[in-house]
Write an enzyme that holds these catalytic residues in place. Structure first.
Site, PDB file in Angstrom:
ATOM      1  CE  LYS A  46      -1.895   2.775   2.790  1.00 14.83           C
ATOM      2  NZ  LYS A  46      -1.778   3.985   1.944  1.00 14.83           N
ATOM      3  CD  GLU A  60      13.277   0.678   7.369  1.00 10.24           C
ATOM      4  OE1 GLU A  60      12.784   1.175   6.341  1.00 10.24           O
ATOM      5  OE2 GLU A  60      14.313  -0.003   7.372  1.00 10.24           O
ATOM      6  CB  CYS A  78      13.234   9.226   8.072  1.00 11.55           C
ATOM      7  SG  CYS A  78      14.257   8.125   7.068  1.00 11.55           S
ATOM      8  CD  GLU A 117       9.741  12.970  11.606  1.00 14.81           C
ATOM      9  OE1 GLU A 117       8.606  12.501  11.767  1.00 14.81           O
ATOM     10  OE2 GLU A 117      10.647  12.387  10.991  1.00 14.81           O
TER      11      GLU A 117
HETATM   12  P1  NAD Z   1       2.393   8.296   7.687  1.00 15.97           P
HETATM   13  O1  NAD Z   1       2.702   7.473   8.877  1.00 15.97           O
HETATM   14  O2  NAD Z   1       1.364   9.352   7.797  1.00 15.97           O
HETATM   15  O3  NAD Z   1       1.925   7.366   6.467  1.00 15.97           O
HETATM   16  C1  NAD Z   1       2.730   6.295   6.009  1.00 15.97           C
HETATM   17  C2  NAD Z   1       1.841   5.240   5.385  1.00 15.97           C
HETATM   18  O4  NAD Z   1       1.020   4.667   6.395  1.00 15.97           O
HETATM   19  C3  NAD Z   1       0.897   5.772   4.318  1.00 15.97           C
HETATM   20  O5  NAD Z   1       0.829   4.823   3.281  1.00 15.97           O
HETATM   21  C4  NAD Z   1      -0.432   5.863   5.058  1.00 15.97           C
HETATM   22  O6  NAD Z   1      -1.562   5.760   4.229  1.00 15.97           O
HETATM   23  C5  NAD Z   1      -0.331   4.662   5.981  1.00 15.97           C
HETATM   24  N1  NAD Z   1      -1.156   4.725   7.192  1.00 15.97           N
HETATM   25  C6  NAD Z   1      -1.493   5.819   7.902  1.00 15.97           C
HETATM   26  N2  NAD Z   1      -2.237   5.452   8.979  1.00 15.97           N
HETATM   27  C7  NAD Z   1      -2.354   4.096   8.938  1.00 15.97           C
HETATM   28  C8  NAD Z   1      -3.008   3.141   9.754  1.00 15.97           C
HETATM   29  N3  NAD Z   1      -3.674   3.487  10.856  1.00 15.97           N
HETATM   30  N4  NAD Z   1      -2.942   1.837   9.405  1.00 15.97           N
HETATM   31  C9  NAD Z   1      -2.263   1.453   8.297  1.00 15.97           C
HETATM   32  N5  NAD Z   1      -1.632   2.322   7.474  1.00 15.97           N
HETATM   33  C10 NAD Z   1      -1.667   3.635   7.798  1.00 15.97           C
HETATM   34  O7  NAD Z   1       3.796   8.893   7.211  1.00 15.97           O
HETATM   35  P2  NAD Z   1       4.043   9.926   6.023  1.00 15.97           P
HETATM   36  O8  NAD Z   1       3.556  11.255   6.436  1.00 15.97           O
HETATM   37  O9  NAD Z   1       3.586   9.314   4.763  1.00 15.97           O
HETATM   38  O10 NAD Z   1       5.661   9.924   5.975  1.00 15.97           O
HETATM   39  C11 NAD Z   1       6.463  10.735   6.755  1.00 15.97           C
HETATM   40  C12 NAD Z   1       6.985   9.997   7.971  1.00 15.97           C
HETATM   41  O11 NAD Z   1       7.711   8.836   7.572  1.00 15.97           O
HETATM   42  C13 NAD Z   1       7.961  10.815   8.792  1.00 15.97           C
HETATM   43  O12 NAD Z   1       7.675  10.638  10.153  1.00 15.97           O
HETATM   44  C14 NAD Z   1       9.312  10.207   8.461  1.00 15.97           C
HETATM   45  O13 NAD Z   1      10.313  10.394   9.427  1.00 15.97           O
HETATM   46  C15 NAD Z   1       8.931   8.777   8.295  1.00 15.97           C
HETATM   47  N6  NAD Z   1       9.942   8.056   7.514  1.00 15.97           N
HETATM   48  C16 NAD Z   1      10.779   7.175   8.138  1.00 15.97           C
HETATM   49  C17 NAD Z   1      11.778   6.520   7.413  1.00 15.97           C
HETATM   50  C18 NAD Z   1      12.727   5.550   8.066  1.00 15.97           C
HETATM   51  O14 NAD Z   1      13.396   4.809   7.343  1.00 15.97           O
HETATM   52  N7  NAD Z   1      12.843   5.526   9.392  1.00 15.97           N
HETATM   53  C19 NAD Z   1      11.904   6.765   6.045  1.00 15.97           C
HETATM   54  C20 NAD Z   1      11.026   7.673   5.445  1.00 15.97           C
HETATM   55  C21 NAD Z   1      10.044   8.311   6.172  1.00 15.97           C
END
Ligand code: NAD
Length: 495
Positions: free
Chosen positions: A187, A263, A297, A399
Site C-alpha cells: 500500500k 522504520e 527521515c 519531528e
Molecule cells: P504516515 O505514517 O502518515 O503514512 C505512512 C503510510 O502509512 C501511508 O501509506 C499511510 O496511508 C499509511 N497509514 C497511515 N495510517 C495508517 C493506519 N492506521 N494503518 C495502516 N496504514 C496507515 O507517514 P508519512 O507522512 O507518509 O511519511 C512521513 C513519515 O515517515 C515521517 O515521520 C518520516 O520520518 C517517516 N519516515 C521514516 C523513514 C525511516 O526509514 N525511518 C523513512 C522515510 C520516512
C-alpha cells in the site's frame, strides 16, 4: 496502464489497484495532486475491504504456485530482471516520481530510481550467498545429532510506505521480501501512488507470476492501510512512516501477533566540532537539513556547533540556505521542490510560527517564496534556520519534516553528546570532525541506529538500518532484511 509522465503538462489519468495480475477499479476515487503546481494529475481508485481481501487471497494463492516452486537461484534471477526492467523504463519512473512528489528531477534520477534498481540487485546477490548456521550436537548422555536451519518465506507480507521516497522505500522492503520467497500486498502512500503502480507493469515484464506483487491504494484508518494490517491472512507487516502511525499499526497487529518491522520518524542531530573541515561540514550539514525539502527521515533538524566556530558556521549555513534554488522540479537548477501537500505545508509553517512564539531567532527563511507565476499554486516553502530556542521547545523536540533546523552552540564533547541524545527519537546522527579518535568516540555514544562521520546519507545496503526509541523497531538491510522476511526452521537429525 500508466503511460510515461513525459512532460510538464500532465493529463489526468487513472491509477488502479493491481490484484492477481490485473488492474482493478474500486468503488471510489481520490485525487493525486502534483505538489509543484497544485494540479490534479490522476484519479486514484481506492481499495475497499473487498479488494484488499482479493489482493491478500491472490498473494496467498501465489505463495503455493509457480513462485513457491522457484529455487533461490531462480528468484535471484527474477530480481535481476526487475532491476533491468526498471532501468529500461528509467525516464517513466523518474517523471512519475517527480510528478507525485515534486522532488527535483536531479534527485529522482540520481537517487530514487537508481536505488530502486539497486535494491533488487543487492538482495538478488545476497540471497544466493546467505548462509545459515549448522551445529553438531553431542550431549553428555551420548546422543549425537546434526542441526541445520532452513530459510522459509514468512508468507504474505503487507508493505506500507510513505510519500517522501516512494519507490526507494517500497523496493527496499519488496526486494528482500521477494528474495525470501514471500508474496506481497503493497500500500503506497495516498499522496504518491504512481510508481508502485508502474512497478506492477515491470513485474509482468520481468516474468513475476500473477499474485506475487499486488498493490492496493487508499488511506490509513478505515481504509486500505488498516484493512491490510488487520487482515488475518497477512503474515507480517513492514512499515515506514510516522512514529504515531507505527503505534496505531502495532495495535492493529497485536491480536494476530504479526511480526512487524518499523522504520519511523527522527529528530536527528548534526554535531559540528571546531576541528572539522569547515567547508565540508557546511555543505554536508546543509545537505542533511535541506535535501528533498527536508522530507527525509534521516534529515538533521538539530545542528549543534562548537562555540569556537559557532558564529562563523551559523553565518555560512545561513548563506548556504539562502543560495538554494526553490522552484520547478523539472528545472535542473532546482535544489528544493515543494513540500508534499498543502496540508503538510500548513503543518511545517505552523512550526515556523511556533519557533517564533517559543522565542527563537530567525536566521534564514521563515516563510513561503513568491514567484509571480503558476508556481504560486504549489506548496513551496523557504529553507529555514532558527537559533536561540530552549532545548525544551517543541520545535527542538518534535519531528517537523520540512527544510528547517535549529542551530545551537556547545562547549564540550560531553555536552554535544548529551544534547544529541536528548530526544525520544533515535534514528541518525552526523559528526563533523577531523579528529579520528573523536569521531569513533562520539559515534559510539550516539543513541541511534546509524551514525555518520564527515558524511551523511551514504549507505552500503548490506549494513543494518533502523532506529531506536520512537524511530523504529528492528533493523533492515543486508542479512537483517533476510532474517526479518524469512522464518527459520531448525532441522535436527539424530546421527
Ligand atoms: P504516515 O505514517 O502518515 O503514512 C505512512 C503510510 O502509512 C501511508 O501509506 C499511510 O496511508 C499509511 N497509514 C497511515 N495510517 C495508517 C493506519 N492506521 N494503518 C495502516 N496504514 C496507515 O507517514 P508519512 O507522512 O507518509 O511519511 C512521513 C513519515 O515517515 C515521517 O515521520 C518520516 O520520518 C517517516 N519516515 C521514516 C523513514 C525511516 O526509514 N525511518 C523513512 C522515510 C520516512
Amino acid at each position: 496502464m500508466l503511460d510515461c509522465y513525459d512532460s510538464a503538462e500532465f493529463a489526468v489519468r487513472s491509477i488502479l489497484n493491481y490484484i492477481d495480475g490485473n488492474f482493478v477499479r474500486g468503488k471510489r476515487d481520490f485525487a493525486d495532486m502534483n505538489p509543484a503546481d497544485g494540479s490534479v494529475i490522476a484519479q486514484v481508485s481506492e481499495a475497499d475491504q473487498n479488494l484488499v481481501d482479493q489482493a491478500v487471497s491472490a498473494a496467498r494463492k501465489a505463495l503455493w504456485g509457480e513462485w513457491g516452486r522457484r529455487t533461490v537461484r531462480e528468484r535471484a534471477a527474477s530480481l535481476h530482471h526487475i532491476a533491468h526492467a526498471i532501468e529500461s523504463r528509467f525516464d517513466c519512473f523518474v517523471s512519475a516520481e517527480v510528478a507525485d512528489t515534486g522532488k527535483p528531477i536531479t534527485l529522482a534520477s540520481q537517487l530514487d530510481v537508481p536505488r530502486a534498481a539497486a535494491n533488487f540487485r543487492a538482495f538478488a546477490d545476497l540471497i544466493k550467498t546467505a548462509s545459515l548456521e549448522s551445529f553438531r550436537t553431542e550431549t553428555p548422555d551420548g546422543k549425537d545429532a546434526l542441526n541445520y536451519a532452513v530459510r522459509k518465506p514468512l508468507g504474505v507480507v503487507g508493505i506500507i510506505v510513505p510519500w517522501n521516497l516512494p519507490l526507494l522505500l517500497l523496493t527496499w522492503k519488496l526486494a528482500p521480501a521477494l528474495a525470501c520467497g514471500n508474496t506481497v500486498v503493497a500500500k503506497p502512500s495516498e499522496e504518491t501512488p504512481a510508481t508502485a503502480t508502474l512497478l506492477a507493469e515491470v513485474m509482468k515484464e520481468a516474468g513475476i507470476p500473477d499474485g506475487v506483487y499486488n498493490v492496493v491504494h487508499g488511506f490509513g484508518p478505515n481504509s486500505a492501510g488498516e484493512f491490510l494490517t488487520t487482515h488475518p491472512d497477512v503474515n507480517a507487516v513492514t512499515f515506514t512512516g510516522e512514529s504515531q502511525t507505527g503505534a496505531a499499526i502495532m495495535k492493529s497487529v497485536a491480536p494476530s501477533l504479526k511480526p512487524v518491522s518499523f522504520e519511523l520518524g527522527g529528530k536527528n542531530a548534526a554535531l559540528v566540532f571546531a576541528d572539522c573541515d569547515f567547508d565540508e561540514a557546511v555543505n554536508g550539514v546543509a545537505e542533511s537539513v535541506f535535501l528533498n525539502t527536508g522530507q527525509v527521515c534521516l534529515c538533521a533538524e538539530r545542528v549543534y556547533v562548537e562555540r569556537a566556530i559557532y558564529d562563523r558556521f551559523a553565518e555560512a549555513l545561513k548563506r548556504k540556505a539562502e543560495s538554494l534554488t526553490v522552484g520547478w522540479p523539472l528545472e535542473k537548477s532546482t535544489d528544493l521542490g515543494p513540500l508534499i501537500s498543502s496540508g503538510h505545508r500548513q503543518k511545517v509553517l505552523s512550526y515556523y510560527q511556533l519557533a517564533r512564539d517559543e522565542g527563537g531567532t530567525l536566521v534564514a527563511g521563515g516563510g513561503i517564496p513568491h514567484f509571480g507565476n503558476a508556481l504560486d499554486s504549489g506548496y513551496y516553502i523557504q529553507p529555514t534556520i532558527y537559533a536561540n530556542l530552549p532545548e525544551t521547545a517543541r520545535c527542538v523536540k518534535e519531528e517537523i519534516f520540512g527544510p528547517i533546523c535549529h542551530i545551537a552552540a556547545f562547549d564540550s564533547e560531553e555536552e554535544a553528546i548529551s544534547l544529541a541524545n536528548n530526544t525520544k527519537y533515535g534514528l541518525a546522527a552526523s559528526i563533523w570532525t577531523t579528529n579520528l579518535k573523536r569521531g569513533h568516540r562520539v559515534a559510539q555514544q550516539m543513541n541511534v541506529g546509524i551514525t555518520w562521520v564527515n558524511c551523511w546519507f551514504l549507505r552500503d545496503l548490506r549494513t543494518p538500518f533502523g532506529g531506536v526509541g520512537l524511530s523504529g523497531i528492528g533493523r533492515e538491510g543486508g542479512m537483517h532484511s533476510l532474517n526479518f522476511y524469512s522464518e527459520l526452521n531448525n532441522v535436527c537429525i539424530r546421527l
